[in-house]
Motif scaffolding. Structure first.
Motif, PDB file in Angstrom:
ATOM      1  N   MET A 184       1.072  -1.347  -0.075  1.00 47.52           N
ATOM      2  CA  MET A 184      -0.177  -0.510  -0.284  1.00 47.52           C
ATOM      3  C   MET A 184       0.619   1.334  -0.249  1.00 47.52           C
ATOM      4  SD  MET A 184      -2.917   1.126   3.163  1.00 47.52           S
ATOM      5  CE  MET A 184      -3.074   3.206   3.154  1.00 47.52           C
ATOM      6  N   SER A 185       0.153   2.045  -0.841  1.00 45.08           N
ATOM      7  CA  SER A 185       0.913   3.775  -0.946  1.00 45.08           C
ATOM      8  C   SER A 185       0.165   4.446  -1.129  1.00 45.08           C
ATOM      9  CB  SER A 185       2.352   3.497  -1.832  1.00 45.08           C
ATOM     10  OG  SER A 185       1.328   3.689  -3.334  1.00 45.08           O
ATOM     11  N   LEU A 186       0.889   5.756  -0.394  1.00 47.98           N
ATOM     12  CA  LEU A 186       0.388   7.198  -0.797  1.00 47.98           C
ATOM     13  C   LEU A 186       0.646   8.250  -1.271  1.00 47.98           C
ATOM     14  CD1 LEU A 186      -1.440   7.486   3.193  1.00 47.98           C
ATOM     15  CD2 LEU A 186      -2.512   6.912   1.539  1.00 47.98           C
ATOM     16  N   PHE A 187       0.210   8.781  -2.470  1.00 44.74           N
ATOM     17  CA  PHE A 187       0.262  10.197  -2.671  1.00 44.74           C
ATOM     18  C   PHE A 187      -0.275  11.551  -3.071  1.00 44.74           C
ATOM     19  CE2 PHE A 187       1.416  11.126  -7.256  1.00 44.74           C
ATOM     20  CZ  PHE A 187       3.270  11.212  -7.138  1.00 44.74           C
ATOM     21  N   TRP A 188       0.888  12.080  -3.052  1.00 37.88           N
ATOM     22  CA  TRP A 188      -0.021  13.650  -2.631  1.00 37.88           C
ATOM     23  C   TRP A 188       0.725  14.257  -3.841  1.00 37.88           C
ATOM     24  CZ3 TRP A 188       1.107  10.934   2.219  1.00 37.88           C
ATOM     25  CH2 TRP A 188      -0.182  10.704   2.764  1.00 37.88           C
ATOM     26  N   ILE A 189       0.050  15.209  -3.958  1.00 37.56           N
ATOM     27  CA  ILE A 189       0.803  16.538  -5.405  1.00 37.56           C
ATOM     28  C   ILE A 189       0.727  17.859  -4.730  1.00 37.56           C
ATOM     29  CG2 ILE A 189       1.350  14.734  -6.748  1.00 37.56           C
ATOM     30  CD1 ILE A 189      -1.316  15.932  -8.472  1.00 37.56           C
ATOM     31  N   LYS A 190       1.031  18.656  -5.352  1.00 37.28           N
ATOM     32  CA  LYS A 190       0.881  20.009  -5.511  1.00 37.28           C
ATOM     33  C   LYS A 190       1.794  21.066  -6.118  1.00 37.28           C
ATOM     34  CE  LYS A 190       2.147  23.518  -2.274  1.00 37.28           C
ATOM     35  NZ  LYS A 190       2.903  24.362  -1.113  1.00 37.28           N
ATOM     36  N   GLU A 191       1.385  21.318  -6.938  1.00 31.16           N
ATOM     37  CA  GLU A 191       1.979  22.060  -8.212  1.00 31.16           C
ATOM     38  C   GLU A 191       2.474  21.112  -8.995  1.00 31.16           C
ATOM     39  OE1 GLU A 191       3.791  25.193  -6.630  1.00 31.16           O
ATOM     40  OE2 GLU A 191       1.359  26.228  -6.423  1.00 31.16           O
ATOM     41  N   ASN A 192       4.150  21.445  -8.881  1.00 31.67           N
ATOM     42  CA  ASN A 192       5.342  20.490  -9.428  1.00 31.67           C
ATOM     43  C   ASN A 192       6.038  19.450  -8.172  1.00 31.67           C
ATOM     44  OD1 ASN A 192       6.855  22.485  -8.416  1.00 31.67           O
ATOM     45  ND2 ASN A 192       7.846  22.706  -9.796  1.00 31.67           N
ATOM     46  N   ARG A 193       5.419  19.116  -7.417  1.00 34.61           N
ATOM     47  CA  ARG A 193       5.906  18.857  -5.542  1.00 34.61           C
ATOM     48  C   ARG A 193       5.049  17.430  -6.027  1.00 34.61           C
ATOM     49  NH1 ARG A 193      10.897  20.107  -4.458  1.00 34.61           N
ATOM     50  NH2 ARG A 193      10.287  19.056  -2.453  1.00 34.61           N
ATOM     51  N   TYR A 194       5.422  16.176  -5.557  1.00 38.17           N
ATOM     52  CA  TYR A 194       4.409  15.060  -5.057  1.00 38.17           C
ATOM     53  C   TYR A 194       5.152  14.339  -3.389  1.00 38.17           C
ATOM     54  CZ  TYR A 194       8.936  12.317  -5.666  1.00 38.17           C
ATOM     55  OH  TYR A 194      10.000  11.855  -5.837  1.00 38.17           O
ATOM     56  N   TYR A 195       4.840  13.954  -2.968  1.00 37.90           N
ATOM     57  CA  TYR A 195       5.285  13.460  -0.972  1.00 37.90           C
ATOM     58  C   TYR A 195       4.515  11.925  -1.571  1.00 37.90           C
ATOM     59  CZ  TYR A 195       6.109  13.185   4.094  1.00 37.90           C
ATOM     60  OH  TYR A 195       6.632  12.889   4.715  1.00 37.90           O
ATOM     61  N   ARG A 196       5.105  10.665  -0.812  1.00 44.31           N
ATOM     62  CA  ARG A 196       4.557   9.453  -1.340  1.00 44.31           C
ATOM     63  C   ARG A 196       5.101   8.966  -0.326  1.00 44.31           C
ATOM     64  NH1 ARG A 196       5.556   5.995  -6.311  1.00 44.31           N
ATOM     65  NH2 ARG A 196       4.045   7.108  -7.006  1.00 44.31           N
ATOM     66  N   ILE A 197       4.343   8.261   0.640  1.00 43.63           N
ATOM     67  CA  ILE A 197       4.668   6.916   1.999  1.00 43.63           C
ATOM     68  C   ILE A 197       4.243   5.558   1.309  1.00 43.63           C
ATOM     69  CG2 ILE A 197       3.373   6.064   3.856  1.00 43.63           C
ATOM     70  CD1 ILE A 197       2.619   8.499   4.482  1.00 43.63           C
ATOM     71  N   ILE A 198       5.287   5.001   1.614  1.00 42.69           N
ATOM     72  CA  ILE A 198       5.201   3.463   0.904  1.00 42.69           C
ATOM     73  C   ILE A 198       5.837   2.712   2.188  1.00 42.69           C
ATOM     74  CG2 ILE A 198       6.585   1.353  -0.049  1.00 42.69           C
ATOM     75  CD1 ILE A 198       7.495   3.983  -2.245  1.00 42.69           C
ATOM     76  N   PHE A 199       4.697   1.283   2.396  1.00 41.87           N
ATOM     77  CA  PHE A 199       4.676   0.618   3.327  1.00 41.87           C
ATOM     78  C   PHE A 199       5.643  -0.678   3.331  1.00 41.87           C
ATOM     79  CE2 PHE A 199       0.800   3.458   4.083  1.00 41.87           C
ATOM     80  CZ  PHE A 199       1.041   3.835   5.312  1.00 41.87           C
ATOM     81  N   GLN A 200       7.074  -1.321   4.094  1.00 43.45           N
ATOM     82  CA  GLN A 200       7.905  -1.973   3.620  1.00 43.45           C
ATOM     83  C   GLN A 200       8.155  -2.920   4.837  1.00 43.45           C
ATOM     84  OE1 GLN A 200       9.347  -2.332   0.708  1.00 43.45           O
ATOM     85  NE2 GLN A 200      10.285  -3.846   2.259  1.00 43.45           N
TER      86      GLN A 200
END
Length: 71
Positions: free
Chosen positions: A1-17
Motif C-alpha cells: 500500500m502507498s499514499l501519494f500527494w501532489i502540489k503544483e510540481n511537487r510530490y510526497y509519497r508514503i510506502i509501507f515496507q
C-alpha cells in the motif's frame, strides 16, 4: 500500500515496507515531479497503532501545506 500527494510540481509519497523482524518501516519520499533530485526518510514503527499515528500526522501536515491526496 502507498499514499501519494501532489502540489503544483511537487510530490510526497508514503510506502509501507515489511521488515525481516516482523515490523513495518514507513518510507517517506518527496521531490519535484519530473526532476532527478528528491529525498526520502525511513521511519520504523512498532505496531499498527504506531503506523496509524504516523500516517495521520503526515496526512494532517500535507493538508496544511496545500497538497492533495491522489491515491
Amino acid at each position: 500500500m502507498s499514499l501519494f500527494w501532489i502540489k503544483e510540481n511537487r510530490y510526497y509519497r508514503i510506502i509501507f515496507q515489511p521488515t525481516l523482524f516482523g515490523t513495518i518501516d514507513i518510507i517517506c519520499a518527496w521531490g519535484r515531479i519530473g526532476g532527478n533530485l528528491g529525498n526520502y526518510k525511513v521511519v520504523a514503527s512498532k505496531d499498527e497503532q504506531d503506523i496509524a499515528s504516523i500516517v495521520d500526522a503526515v496526512k494532517k501536515r500535507r493538508k496544511q501545506r496545500g497538497y492533495r491526496l491522489c491515491s
